[in-house]
Design an enzyme around this catalytic site. Sequence first.
Site, PDB file in Angstrom:
ATOM      1  N   SER A 165       1.104  -1.316   0.115  1.00  0.00           N
ATOM      2  CA  SER A 165       0.016  -0.260   0.160  1.00  0.00           C
ATOM      3  C   SER A 165       0.680   1.116  -0.025  1.00  0.00           C
ATOM      4  CB  SER A 165      -1.030   0.062   1.232  1.00  0.00           C
ATOM      5  OG  SER A 165      -2.077   0.997   0.980  1.00  0.00           O
ATOM      6  N   ASP A 330      -8.725  -7.499  -3.643  1.00  0.00           N
ATOM      7  CA  ASP A 330      -8.567  -6.097  -3.361  1.00  0.00           C
ATOM      8  C   ASP A 330      -9.260  -5.313  -4.339  1.00  0.00           C
ATOM      9  OD1 ASP A 330      -7.425  -3.709  -2.640  1.00  0.00           O
ATOM     10  OD2 ASP A 330      -5.424  -4.435  -2.483  1.00  0.00           O
ATOM     11  N   HIS A 360      -7.911  -5.835   0.580  1.00  0.00           N
ATOM     12  CA  HIS A 360      -6.587  -4.894   0.582  1.00  0.00           C
ATOM     13  C   HIS A 360      -5.689  -5.369   1.821  1.00  0.00           C
ATOM     14  CE1 HIS A 360      -3.543  -2.123  -0.502  1.00  0.00           C
ATOM     15  NE2 HIS A 360      -3.910  -1.369   0.754  1.00  0.00           N
TER      16      HIS A 360
END
Length: 380
Positions: A165, A330, A360
């Site tokens: 991320s 995700d 995610h």
Amino acid sequence: MTSPGDAVPPATGAWREGDPPGRRRWFTAPGRFALEQGGSLPGYRLAYETWGKLAPDGSNAVLVLHALTGDSHVAGPAMPGHPTAGWWDDLVGPGRALDPAEAFIVAPNALGGCQGSTGPASLAPDGVPWGSRFPTVTIRDQVVAEAALADELGVPSWALVLGGSMGGMRALEWAVTYPARVRRLLLLATNAAASADQIAWTSVQIAAIRADEGWRGGDYYVAGPGSGPHRGLGVARRIAHATYRSATEFDARFGRAAQPGEDPYDGGRFAVESYLDHHAGKLTRRFDAGSYVALSEAMNLHDVGRGRGGVARALARVTAATMVAGVDTDRLFPLEQQAVLASGVPGAGDVRVISSASGHDGFLIETGQVGKLITELLSP
């Protein structure tokens, strides 16, 4: 909007001067630090943690980079100074994918963060928290600051840089800005540039925080408990957490069930609402709204191709042995974004798919699968 029965949260969950240091160490960079967007800081400080020892030739250093609400505490129990246990605890330790007996593992708290590094909650030179005066910091700025930390630690190049991320954005920026200093690269559930969809989700979270009367334009740090922007931060966390998990998981875990003892048809909550309330309440006690805004804006500004002739040219600068992985469920950082990275970075190969019901957050939860990727990438 705290959960029923929760104690009043502090104005900020940031680490503050005088709090227990925990495992943190600090690097202080003197002198003016010019920022990409034109502002500057009169020096800065990064909090970081390490595991293992640096080899005499500096060849065994691994850089682990956290996501939006992460910090330097990758591994280890909750303790004074660290309100939660390590966020990747299963990956760092004896016999694990990142073994301190073999690697020198470094995890910094990002510039703009709230767990010991310079950020909105930190004291400016006048002795008052930066607050609304904190300048715009980009992912690229964070990496330049981390490169100075690497210099201080005597790390000429990293055996591996990895993150997911926002941490993946920093890892990618490292490999593009300093290609000779990154020998291996693991990009998890991340992207080359923030998409319109991601910017949209992030912008409503920022708006929720700024709409809170406790925000006070970003200058709330002297407010008493319950008088800070915890309601706005809690709403932001609810929105974010809904995008971090998958619809399939929510349906399987909660469906339309009511929270025990409550009736949604009479003002009570559904179980999934209680779940989001729980995570919102936790974050308001360990994080800072100002850092949430600053780091979210850095993610929105992320574009590895900015000023480099576009994404394709930027990715072509990477010389590290690279592995790109994404999570099959995700919906915030879909696999299509990892495909752009894998096709653009020379020699990256196909996207590795992490199978998870958790969306995610799978890059944090599926440590067995992530550990195998790390082991494979570090293998001779």
